[in-house]
Write a protein that holds these residues in place. Sequence first.
Motif, PDB file in Angstrom:
ATOM      1  N   HIS A 197       0.823  -1.204   0.000  1.00 38.61           N
ATOM      2  CA  HIS A 197       0.000   0.000   0.000  1.00 38.61           C
ATOM      3  C   HIS A 197       0.862   1.261   0.000  1.00 38.61           C
ATOM      4  N   LYS A 198       2.191   1.079  -0.161  1.00 38.91           N
ATOM      5  CA  LYS A 198       3.091   2.231  -0.219  1.00 38.91           C
ATOM      6  C   LYS A 198       4.084   2.058  -1.362  1.00 38.91           C
ATOM      7  N   ASP A 199       4.757   3.141  -1.721  1.00 37.04           N
ATOM      8  CA  ASP A 199       5.737   3.119  -2.802  1.00 37.04           C
ATOM      9  C   ASP A 199       6.877   2.160  -2.481  1.00 37.04           C
ATOM     10  N   ILE A 200       7.447   1.560  -3.529  1.00 30.81           N
ATOM     11  CA  ILE A 200       8.587   0.660  -3.369  1.00 30.81           C
ATOM     12  C   ILE A 200       9.732   1.185  -4.236  1.00 30.81           C
ATOM     13  N   HIS A 201      10.911   1.313  -3.646  1.00 29.98           N
ATOM     14  CA  HIS A 201      12.108   1.761  -4.349  1.00 29.98           C
ATOM     15  C   HIS A 201      12.994   0.550  -4.640  1.00 29.98           C
ATOM     16  N   PHE A 202      13.482   0.465  -5.865  1.00 25.65           N
ATOM     17  CA  PHE A 202      14.381  -0.607  -6.282  1.00 25.65           C
ATOM     18  C   PHE A 202      15.719   0.009  -6.686  1.00 25.65           C
ATOM     19  N   VAL A 203      16.816  -0.594  -6.232  1.00 24.27           N
ATOM     20  CA  VAL A 203      18.160  -0.126  -6.563  1.00 24.27           C
ATOM     21  C   VAL A 203      18.945  -1.316  -7.101  1.00 24.27           C
ATOM     22  N   MET A 204      19.556  -1.140  -8.262  1.00 21.38           N
ATOM     23  CA  MET A 204      20.395  -2.178  -8.853  1.00 21.38           C
ATOM     24  C   MET A 204      21.850  -1.828  -8.558  1.00 21.38           C
ATOM     25  N   ILE A 205      22.572  -2.792  -7.952  1.00 21.00           N
ATOM     26  CA  ILE A 205      23.976  -2.573  -7.618  1.00 21.00           C
ATOM     27  C   ILE A 205      24.832  -3.665  -8.247  1.00 21.00           C
ATOM     28  N   SER A 206      26.098  -3.371  -8.417  1.00 15.76           N
ATOM     29  CA  SER A 206      27.067  -4.336  -8.934  1.00 15.76           C
ATOM     30  C   SER A 206      27.482  -5.266  -7.801  1.00 15.76           C
ATOM     31  N   GLN A 207      27.514  -6.580  -8.063  1.00 19.38           N
ATOM     32  CA  GLN A 207      27.968  -7.525  -7.039  1.00 19.38           C
ATOM     33  C   GLN A 207      29.450  -7.348  -6.751  1.00 19.38           C
ATOM     34  N   ALA A 208      30.232  -6.964  -7.742  1.00 20.59           N
ATOM     35  CA  ALA A 208      31.680  -6.853  -7.571  1.00 20.59           C
ATOM     36  C   ALA A 208      32.081  -5.594  -6.807  1.00 20.59           C
ATOM     37  N   THR A 209      31.468  -4.451  -7.157  1.00 23.49           N
ATOM     38  CA  THR A 209      31.891  -3.179  -6.568  1.00 23.49           C
ATOM     39  C   THR A 209      30.911  -2.615  -5.547  1.00 23.49           C
TER      40      THR A 209
END
Length: 121
Positions: A79-91
């Motif tokens: 029922h609320k906004d969802i933020h998604f962040v894509m990060i590098s596994q290596a760095t």
Amino acid sequence: MALHGEALAADKPRLARLKLTPEQCITQTKAQSCDMQITLQWQLVHEELICIISDYGARQHWCNDSPEVDRLTLQIETHKDIHFVMISQATHKTLAKAQLTVSSVAAPQVRRRYRNPWSVF
């Protein structure tokens, strides 16, 4: 001076792109939650292993095992906004971001006065 910095940021090539489908969920009331399937799809300039981090309680962390994997499908209820962040596994650097926006179409209730605003007495 700020304009020059913004111009440099605009000229910089994007190393990654994260696309969320759909980007919005519209509910009838603020109390109603979104129950839907979303797809995160990404494009990278260089093949690498990535992780998706979110503030969604049921699925906060996901990592791929192969650079050929380029999408993630989730069933969510929120029922609320969802933020998604894509990060590098290596760095562990942030590569891209996306957000699911939840909004309602319900108009606020207006109290009606039962007596006239004027009075003879």
